[in-house]
Design a protein around this motif. Structure first.
Motif, PDB file in Angstrom:
ATOM      1  N   PHE A 266      -1.883   4.310  -8.449  1.00 16.40           N
ATOM      2  CA  PHE A 266      -1.114   3.780  -7.326  1.00 16.40           C
ATOM      3  C   PHE A 266      -1.218   4.599  -6.036  1.00 16.40           C
ATOM      4  O   PHE A 266      -1.105   4.038  -4.947  1.00 16.40           O
ATOM      5  CB  PHE A 266       0.369   3.677  -7.703  1.00 16.40           C
ATOM      6  CG  PHE A 266       0.648   2.696  -8.801  1.00 16.40           C
ATOM      7  CD1 PHE A 266       0.568   1.333  -8.572  1.00 16.40           C
ATOM      8  CD2 PHE A 266       0.978   3.143 -10.066  1.00 16.40           C
ATOM      9  CE1 PHE A 266       0.828   0.423  -9.589  1.00 16.40           C
ATOM     10  CE2 PHE A 266       1.241   2.244 -11.092  1.00 16.40           C
ATOM     11  CZ  PHE A 266       1.163   0.882 -10.853  1.00 16.40           C
ATOM     12  N   PHE A 267      -1.389   5.906  -6.127  1.00 12.33           N
ATOM     13  CA  PHE A 267      -1.216   6.776  -4.967  1.00 12.33           C
ATOM     14  C   PHE A 267      -2.465   7.545  -4.530  1.00 12.33           C
ATOM     15  O   PHE A 267      -2.415   8.279  -3.548  1.00 12.33           O
ATOM     16  CB  PHE A 267      -0.090   7.785  -5.241  1.00 12.33           C
ATOM     17  CG  PHE A 267       1.236   7.152  -5.544  1.00 12.33           C
ATOM     18  CD1 PHE A 267       1.998   6.582  -4.533  1.00 12.33           C
ATOM     19  CD2 PHE A 267       1.726   7.103  -6.838  1.00 12.33           C
ATOM     20  CE1 PHE A 267       3.223   5.990  -4.796  1.00 12.33           C
ATOM     21  CE2 PHE A 267       2.949   6.511  -7.122  1.00 12.33           C
ATOM     22  CZ  PHE A 267       3.700   5.949  -6.102  1.00 12.33           C
TER      23      PHE A 267
ATOM     24  N   TYR B 110      -7.929   2.840  -0.582  1.00 17.65           N
ATOM     25  CA  TYR B 110      -9.095   2.245   0.077  1.00 17.65           C
ATOM     26  C   TYR B 110      -9.464   0.902  -0.562  1.00 17.65           C
ATOM     27  O   TYR B 110      -9.857  -0.039   0.123  1.00 17.65           O
ATOM     28  CB  TYR B 110     -10.289   3.196   0.017  1.00 17.65           C
ATOM     29  CG  TYR B 110     -10.143   4.422   0.887  1.00 17.65           C
ATOM     30  CD1 TYR B 110      -9.709   4.318   2.207  1.00 17.65           C
ATOM     31  CD2 TYR B 110     -10.446   5.689   0.394  1.00 17.65           C
ATOM     32  CE1 TYR B 110      -9.579   5.440   3.011  1.00 17.65           C
ATOM     33  CE2 TYR B 110     -10.318   6.818   1.189  1.00 17.65           C
ATOM     34  CZ  TYR B 110      -9.883   6.688   2.495  1.00 17.65           C
ATOM     35  OH  TYR B 110      -9.741   7.791   3.295  1.00 17.65           O
ATOM     36  N   SER B 111      -9.330   0.812  -1.885  1.00 16.63           N
ATOM     37  CA  SER B 111      -9.668  -0.434  -2.577  1.00 16.63           C
ATOM     38  C   SER B 111      -8.737  -1.568  -2.155  1.00 16.63           C
ATOM     39  O   SER B 111      -9.192  -2.669  -1.812  1.00 16.63           O
ATOM     40  CB  SER B 111      -9.593  -0.216  -4.091  1.00 16.63           C
ATOM     41  OG  SER B 111      -9.801  -1.432  -4.776  1.00 16.63           O
TER      42      SER B 111
ATOM     43  N   LEU C 182       0.851  -1.181   0.000  1.00 13.24           N
ATOM     44  CA  LEU C 182       0.000   0.000   0.000  1.00 13.24           C
ATOM     45  C   LEU C 182       0.890   1.236   0.000  1.00 13.24           C
ATOM     46  O   LEU C 182       1.578   1.508   0.981  1.00 13.24           O
ATOM     47  CB  LEU C 182      -0.915   0.016   1.226  1.00 13.24           C
ATOM     48  CG  LEU C 182      -2.019  -1.047   1.271  1.00 13.24           C
ATOM     49  CD1 LEU C 182      -2.717  -1.038   2.616  1.00 13.24           C
ATOM     50  CD2 LEU C 182      -3.019  -0.806   0.162  1.00 13.24           C
ATOM     51  N   TYR C 183       0.873   1.966  -1.094  1.00 16.77           N
ATOM     52  CA  TYR C 183       1.728   3.133  -1.214  1.00 16.77           C
ATOM     53  C   TYR C 183       1.200   4.297  -0.369  1.00 16.77           C
ATOM     54  O   TYR C 183       0.037   4.321   0.034  1.00 16.77           O
ATOM     55  CB  TYR C 183       1.819   3.579  -2.676  1.00 16.77           C
ATOM     56  CG  TYR C 183       2.573   2.625  -3.562  1.00 16.77           C
ATOM     57  CD1 TYR C 183       3.944   2.446  -3.415  1.00 16.77           C
ATOM     58  CD2 TYR C 183       1.918   1.886  -4.549  1.00 16.77           C
ATOM     59  CE1 TYR C 183       4.649   1.575  -4.236  1.00 16.77           C
ATOM     60  CE2 TYR C 183       2.609   1.018  -5.379  1.00 16.77           C
ATOM     61  CZ  TYR C 183       3.974   0.864  -5.215  1.00 16.77           C
ATOM     62  OH  TYR C 183       4.664  -0.012  -6.022  1.00 16.77           O
ATOM     63  N   LEU C 184       2.080   5.270  -0.140  1.00 18.75           N
ATOM     64  CA  LEU C 184       1.662   6.517   0.498  1.00 18.75           C
ATOM     65  C   LEU C 184       0.573   7.182  -0.332  1.00 18.75           C
ATOM     66  O   LEU C 184       0.459   6.947  -1.540  1.00 18.75           O
ATOM     67  CB  LEU C 184       2.860   7.452   0.655  1.00 18.75           C
ATOM     68  CG  LEU C 184       3.963   6.976   1.610  1.00 18.75           C
ATOM     69  CD1 LEU C 184       5.195   7.851   1.468  1.00 18.75           C
ATOM     70  CD2 LEU C 184       3.474   6.987   3.046  1.00 18.75           C
ATOM     71  N   THR C 185      -0.196   8.028   0.301  1.00 23.69           N
ATOM     72  CA  THR C 185      -1.405   8.568  -0.321  1.00 23.69           C
ATOM     73  C   THR C 185      -1.511  10.071  -0.105  1.00 23.69           C
ATOM     74  O   THR C 185      -1.031  10.593   0.893  1.00 23.69           O
ATOM     75  CB  THR C 185      -2.653   7.876   0.287  1.00 23.69           C
ATOM     76  OG1 THR C 185      -2.462   6.474   0.239  1.00 23.69           O
ATOM     77  CG2 THR C 185      -3.910   8.235  -0.462  1.00 23.69           C
TER      78      THR C 185
END
Length: 386
Positions: free
Chosen positions: A365-366, A372-373, A185-188
């Motif tokens: 990706f970000f 959330y998905s 899970l990448y940074l958002t």
């Protein structure tokens, strides 16, 4: 109501890039969420306070030096205190953001004693692998570093699930997770982009390069300056700086020595103010030391969100993204001139394709929607179908 606890030693700079989204997700799943953190601001080396009602702050020893016995004791104190606090607090779901590596040991013990509680480890960084220290020091500290690393490697498998910040970390630690449920899970970052971010060409033909973020001892100042000097030989160049840090003066002094113009805007947190600078920029610098073990950076997330093609030397995830999506160039100390020449030869249509590709990468990706998905898929594997 079910209770979820988020554990992080560094809430002051984790909240906006990760925890705010994790917290919203857990609330959407019906949890009452509490955050446990320390009272020390590592970046600014001062006491940390929080006004949020659901934040519990644990006292730890303060330290001034990043490499010091007192820092180790501070992390040990926090990890022990977290476990003691959780023993008194009934939680159904505990999400632990690491490092410090001591958290693996003490939360592993907690999981053994509370088999009904779901415990998740998020790997946000690799210690000691990503420490920006010389090969000589790493050799001298070989045995202590093995002990430090094994705090993580020997306990990571005790969690119900593992979240990796990048694919590079998952590849490195794959043998340690023993088939535990895991996800990257990448940074958002929230999407605040609009059409006005499109490039505002400099009237005098200047190429504006952006450096955004902390100017710390992780970045490769020499490669950044060499890149700028080469750009400046080919076309008038200006470095636009948004950020500050312990390497700020060195970066600006070396730019001055190399004859490269720069504008230091300092730290800017407001997106509208950022936009005024970013709309002037053609490319963005995503350059760190080779010794740093990282696959994706907050910098690259910011750049791609704003539709800026990146000049990148980060290995792993970011290098692959640049190759696959053609949203910039990858450089190294031995071939940056050749790659920059290619960048300077692109026409307007090719440049717009790179900008559009950068935005596509952000969305895929970000973006919060992507987070959330993937988080929901991971959560269902841990909890089971709702």
């Amino acid at each position: 109501m079910k209770k979820a606890t988020i554990v992080t030693a560094f809430l002051n700079y984790d909240y906006r890039t990760r925890i705010v989204y994790l917290e919203k997700f857990l609330v959407s799943k019906g949890f009452d969420v509490e955050i446990i953190t320390s009272n020390y601001d590592h970046r600014n080396k001062r006491e940390y306070f929080s006004s949020r009602n659901n934040v519990t702050i644990l006292n730890v020893p303060f330290y001034k030096k990043n490499f010091s016995l007192r820092r180790i004791l501070s992390h040990l104190s926090f990890s022990r205190s977290v476990r003691k606090y959780l023993e008194r607090s009934e939680s159904d779901f505990v999400y632990v953001i690491t490092p410090p590596n001591f958290l693996f040991k003490y939360m592993g013990k907690y999981k053994i004693a509370h088999k009904d509680v779901k415990v998740i480890f998020e790997i946000e960084d690799l210690w000691p692998e990503s420490m920006p220290i010389s090969v000589t020091i790493k050799k001298l500290c070989h045995v202590p570093f093995i002990i430090w690393r094994k705090l993580r490697d020997n306990n990571i498998c005790k969690a119900d699930g593992i979240v990796y910040e990048c694919e590079l970390f998952r590849n490195i630690l794959g043998k340690s997770n023993y088939n535990t449920v895991n996800e990257v899970l990448y940074l958002t970052k929230d999407d605040v982009w609009d059409e006005s971010y499109h490039r505002n060409f400099a009237e005098d033909g200047t190429v504006n390069l952006l450096y955004l973020g902390s100017i710390n001892n992780l970045i490769d100042v020499d490669l950044i300056v060499d890149t700028l000097i080469y750009f400046n030989k080919k076309r008038k160049t200006c470095l636009q700086i948004i950020g500050q840090g312990e390497k700020s003066l060195e970066l600006m002094e070396k730019c001055k020595q190399g004859g490269v113009r720069y504008i230091n805007h300092g730290s800017i947190y407001n997106d509208e103010d950022k936009k005024k600078v970013i709309s002037k920029c053609d490319y963005a610098l995503n350059i760190m030391k080779d010794t740093v073990c990282v696959g994706a950076t907050m910098k690259s997330l910011e750049y791609l969100h704003y539709g800026l093609p990146i000049i990148n030397n980060i290995k792993g995830d970011t290098k692959k993204i640049v190759i696959d999506y053609k949203c910039g160039i990858n450089i190294s100390k031995v071939d940056y001139e050749h790659e920059i020449d290619k960048l300077l030869s692109v026409d307007d249509d090719e440049y717009e394709k790179m900008r559009n590709a950068a935005r596509c990468v952000y969305s895929e990706f970000f973006s919060p929607q992507s987070y959330y998905s993937k988080m929901n898929d991971f959560y269902l594997k841990i909890i089971g179908k709702e």
